[in-house]
Design an enzyme around this catalytic site. Structure first.
Site, short mmCIF file in Angstrom:
data_model
loop_
_atom_site.label_atom_id
_atom_site.label_comp_id
_atom_site.label_asym_id
_atom_site.label_seq_id
_atom_site.Cartn_x
_atom_site.Cartn_y
_atom_site.Cartn_z
N SER A 74 0.52 -1.09 0.23
CA SER A 74 -0.61 -0.36 0.37
C SER A 74 1.38 1.36 0.08
O SER A 74 1.51 1.59 -0.49
CB SER A 74 -0.93 0.22 0.68
N ASP A 322 -5.32 -2.43 -3.46
CA ASP A 322 -4.41 -2.41 -2.34
C ASP A 322 -3.89 -3.34 -1.33
O ASP A 322 -4.52 -4.46 -1.42
CB ASP A 322 -5.66 -2.06 -1.03
#
Length: 703
Positions: A74, A322
């Site tokens: 991320s 993500d």
């Protein structure tokens, strides 16, 4: 030629012993600014050490430290990717306009990294340029692909690739630097394990990309049995630096930036990304597991129609969100890359360790522990909690993290936010309740204000300096890594620690603080948003919310009657939704002392306790609160809650003034809210009366 010392430390003829490091960066959303600050100061410290060695400075360690690998999920992946590019060039450090005497005057070293994390990603741009709440991504009738305007992140990625300066490799970075970025593959990769009597079929969505970045450094790294035989894409820094304009950006670097943004594509909030790869990448992929994969490794079971074989490749693309959704702490990829003989662990002892993983974890605040009876036995509350439980479970890695916490481990280290104000002479240091300014709203809060992100960047630099000085250490009597006799003492660098068995040990920093890295990084001032900026933020959120909702109704529904009904619901519910969002934001800002205009009344009460009560009164789920309900929410004693409420009731004219409902019967608990949230006249009139059932009435936590 390479040779090994008698103790096993890898050396190069004519060179010093080497301590190898790898950095793992956890997912953090906007708190990636903290990780970026940590990396910024680490580069500054290593640069200062290299400069001191070149100038022949005395009392320096008789070994070298080398950076071999990075991994990120991320925001950590974005930080690692941009950090690598930033480390390939040289920018003049930015300085503070008026530094305090004797303190660090450098504000940041890696300008490209600072701009990417502090200047650019914001909800409300101060100069009117595109921001995360702009509507440019919806122009021309385009469909909604994310709640926020993710074009801003695309622009950040493009700016990061504008490496038009001169490539200036660093001596302490590997000439072939391994970089792993985590991805959540929504298409999935099928696998099967064959048993006697059948096969077990499964699907993995935990994906990653592995880049081998060539030319950022000049150190020829030691072999990595894990990473060198893993599927990896080689990418040359020389093809990026010197390129001018978007049309000349090398396609492999565009794919590199896309992978980093894909790892940071928080579901729904930010737009997903498409990753284009090939089946051969999975045939060669290795897993950081304790089983030996030298002769046997899992192979995907692709559809038969693809005719995939050792000699036949097939294009494979997937939608990614993500990477931290599944693997938020990619510690194991760096650990295995550093291993001499995987899966055998590296030496951990402080007297023998010659390589270490540094994990940067920006969220020190753990998930809240639910009280008795939580969650409620309702369909929606259980559904929400199931998602949270699954996400927390995939982050639970006791086998990896317990070794970090072990007292004698000096091959695994972690750095996380700590905000400890400088103590006054004779005073006691006390860590603040909240460390990072980006921690509100589950990590999205840093996008609220540039000052929040700048605070976290500077805190990362300050924490990194203290970490290098006090925690990233080896035994003073290490078998192969030494300081000159008396040098550590002369530099006041010896750290004496009493271990749990009562023994005293002396340690020395692995990376010495010298040159411009030695003066103390100043304690960053806690950032607050002013009330006017907050009002503008809410107004911009409302505009984005309405635009997104209307576009969704327009593009996702085909029935004219359905469109009419949904637009009507938006019309009548708009104010309620916006007020809910406003109170949610305000609740966290007040609790964390991140908004101006909310001074507390003078009282002998802990400010963080008072703010916790105020936050409970701002909770949009309730209109009126009881003492018991507030105590349940804040985990404070009921008598303390009562004292705080009494104090706040006397704060006449202040935002924090509490209002006591006048209609409560003596046999019922008192009801409280803030003066600014008093129920309307109609709700007050109908409270407790049967006609109230026909109207909206205040939500009360009576039980």
């Amino acid at each position: 030629m390479r040779r090994r010392s008698t103790e096993g430390t890898v050396m190069t003829d004519g060179s010093k012993p080497t301590f190898e490091i790898g950095i793992a960066m956890s997912g953090a959303i906007s708190a990636g600014a903290y990780s970026a600050g940590v990396f910024d100061f680490l580069i500054q410290a290593l640069d200062a050490w290299e400069k001191a060695k070149a100038e022949g400075a005395p009392d320096l360690p008789e070994y070298d430290v080398r950076l071999k690998a990075l991994s990120g999920a991320s925001a950590g992946a974005i930080t690692a990717a941009i950090g690598v590019i930033a480390a390939g060039g040289r920018e003049a450090p930015a300085t503070f306009p008026s530094p305090a005497p004797g303190s660090q005057n450098i504000r940041f070293t890696l300008g490209r990294l600072y701009r990417s994390w502090v200047t650019s990603p914001t909800l409300v741009s101060p100069d009117g340029s595109p921001d995360l709440l702009s509507l440019e991504d919806l122009a021309g009738g385009r469909p909604v692909i994310s709640v926020l305007n993710a074009n801003v992140l695309t622009a950040i990625g493009a700016e990061a690739l504008e490496a038009t300066g001169t490539l200036s490799p660093r001596a302490y970075v590997a000439s072939s630097l391994h970089l792993y970025m985590m991805l959540s593959n929504l298409r999935g990769v099928p696998y099967a394990i064959h048993f006697n009597g059948g096969q077990y079929n499964m699907m993995t969505h935990a994906d990653r990309v592995h880049y081998v970045v060539e030319g950022i450094g000049t150190w020829k790294p030691t072999p990595s049995p894990f990473a060198d035989t893993d599927s990896g894409t080689s990418i040359a820094a020389t093809s990026l630096f010197g390129a001018a304009g978007a049309s000349t950006r090398p396609p492999e670097w565009l794919a590199f930036a896309n992978a980093a943004l894909a790892s940071g594509a928080f579901p729904i909030g930010l737009s997903p990304r498409v990753i284009a790869t090939a089946t051969s990448q999975y045939a060669k992929a290795k897993f950081p597991i304790s089983e030996d994969q030298s002769e046997l490794r899992p192979i995907p079971t692709w559809p038969d129609a693809w005719h995939v074989s050792a000699s036949q490749d097939y294009p494979f693309s997937f939608v990614s969100v993500d990477g931290g959704l599944i693997n938020n702490d990619p510690f194991e990829f760096v650990r295995f890359t550093l291993m001499k003989d995987p899966p055998r662990p590296n030496e951990r002892n402080a007297e023998k360790a010659d390589r270490a993983v540094i994990m940067i974890a920006p969220f020190p605040e753990g998930p809240p522990f639910l009280g008795d009876g939580e969650p409620p036995l309702g369909v929606l509350s259980i559904a929400r909690r199931v998602v949270t439980a699954l996400r927390q479970q995939v982050r639970f890695k006791p086998d990896q993290l317990l070794a970090v916490a072990a007292e004698g481990t000096h091959s695994r280290f972690m750095i996380s936010p700590h905000r400890v104000p400088p103590s006054t002479p004779g005073g006691e240091e006390r860590e603040e309740t909240f460390s990072i300014a980006s921690g509100l709203l589950g990590g999205f809060g840093g996008f609220v204000l540039e000052a929040f992100r700048d605070h976290d960047y500077q805190l990362g630099r300050r924490n990194c300096q203290y970490f290098l000085m006090r925690h990233l250490t080896i035994d003073k009597n290490h078998q192969t890594l030494h300081w000159p006799e008396g040098a550590a003492e002369r530099r006041n660098a010896v750290i004496s620690k009493t271990l749990s068995d009562g023994s005293m040990h002396d340690y020395v920093p692995i990376i010495p603080l010298v040159g411009d890295a030695l003066p103390e990084v100043p304690y960053p001032r806690w950032a607050r948003i002013d009330e006017n900026a907050f009002a503008l933020l809410v107004k911009r959120i409302e505009a984005r919310l309405v635009a997104v909702a209307r576009r969704l109704v327009s593009t996702e529904t085909t029935s004219a009657r359905m469109k009419l009904g949904l637009n009507f619901l938006l019309l009548v519910g708009r104010n309620r939704i916006v007020d809910y969002i406003r109170l949610t934001l305000l609740q966290e800002l007040v609790m964390r002392d991140q908004i101006e205009g909310w001074p507390l009344p003078a009282a002998d009460l802990r400010p963080d306790f008072v703010r916790a009560v105020l936050a409970a009164l701002l909770d949009p789920a309730f209109d009126l609160r009881t003492e018991a309900g507030i105590a349940r929410t804040t985990k404070l004693d009921t008598s303390l809650v009562r004292e705080i409420l009494s104090t706040l009731a006397g704060a006449a004219g202040a935002n924090c003034q509490v209002w006591l409902a006048p209609w409560t019967r003596t046999d019922e608990p008192s009801l409280y809210t803030l003066v600014s949230r008093r129920p309307s006249f109609l709700a007050t009139l109908l409270q407790g009366r049967s006609p109230a059932r026909l109207f909206a009435k205040p939500v009360v936590d009576r039980k």
